[in-house]
Design a protein around this motif. Structure first.
Motif, short mmCIF file in Angstrom:
data_model
loop_
_atom_site.label_atom_id
_atom_site.label_comp_id
_atom_site.label_asym_id
_atom_site.label_seq_id
_atom_site.Cartn_x
_atom_site.Cartn_y
_atom_site.Cartn_z
N MET A 50 0.72 -0.97 0.10
CA MET A 50 -0.11 0.07 0.07
C MET A 50 1.02 1.26 -0.01
O MET A 50 1.59 1.45 0.77
CB MET A 50 -0.96 -0.06 1.23
N VAL A 51 0.49 2.13 -0.77
CA VAL A 51 1.19 3.35 -0.83
C VAL A 51 0.33 4.39 -0.13
O VAL A 51 -0.86 4.83 -0.20
CB VAL A 51 1.32 4.08 -2.20
N VAL A 52 0.57 4.64 1.22
CA VAL A 52 -0.09 5.42 2.37
C VAL A 52 -0.24 6.92 2.04
O VAL A 52 0.91 7.37 1.90
CB VAL A 52 0.51 5.19 3.63
N GLU A 53 -1.28 7.18 1.95
CA GLU A 53 -1.45 8.79 1.80
C GLU A 53 -1.63 9.73 2.92
O GLU A 53 -1.39 10.82 3.00
CB GLU A 53 -2.44 9.19 0.53
N GLN A 54 -2.77 9.04 3.76
CA GLN A 54 -3.15 9.73 4.97
C GLN A 54 -3.15 8.85 6.08
O GLN A 54 -3.64 7.61 5.88
CB GLN A 54 -4.53 10.55 4.77
N VAL A 55 -2.91 9.16 7.30
CA VAL A 55 -3.14 8.42 8.46
C VAL A 55 -3.89 9.33 9.40
O VAL A 55 -3.66 10.29 9.73
CB VAL A 55 -2.06 8.05 9.28
N LEU A 56 -5.34 8.69 9.47
CA LEU A 56 -6.31 9.47 10.41
C LEU A 56 -6.35 9.10 11.70
O LEU A 56 -7.14 8.08 11.77
CB LEU A 56 -7.65 9.73 9.66
N GLU A 57 -5.38 9.21 12.53
CA GLU A 57 -5.31 8.72 13.68
C GLU A 57 -6.61 8.51 14.83
O GLU A 57 -6.86 7.58 15.45
CB GLU A 57 -4.06 9.26 14.65
#
Length: 74
Positions: free
Chosen positions: A28-35
């Motif tokens: 996966m190419v991670v774009e955003q992490v919404l913790e």
């Protein structure tokens, strides 16, 4: 590339960085992490999105599938 939204399991929220790392290792190419929401967005090669569900700590994977209609009159 397919766009994906990954929901992290509640019991894995404390290990979010490890889950994100495992998602990257899975392709996966991670774009955003919404913790605060326990959600990770990004993209994967076609057909790989469904495999992300096997990553430890992943509760659900939603693959964005584009549907196109033919032009009017065709």
């Amino acid at each position: 590339m397919d766009k994906v939204v990954v929901s992290v399991a509640d019991d894995s929220a404390a290990n979010l960085p490890a889950v994100v790392s495992a998602l990257r290792d899975a392709g996966m190419v991670v774009e955003q992490v919404l913790e605060g929401l326990g959600v990770v967005t990004g993209s994967v090669a076609p057909g790989v999105g469904d495999l992300l569900g096997a990553v430890p700590g992943v509760a659900h994977v939603e693959v964005d599938r584009t549907v196109r209609l033919p032009p009017d009159g065709s």
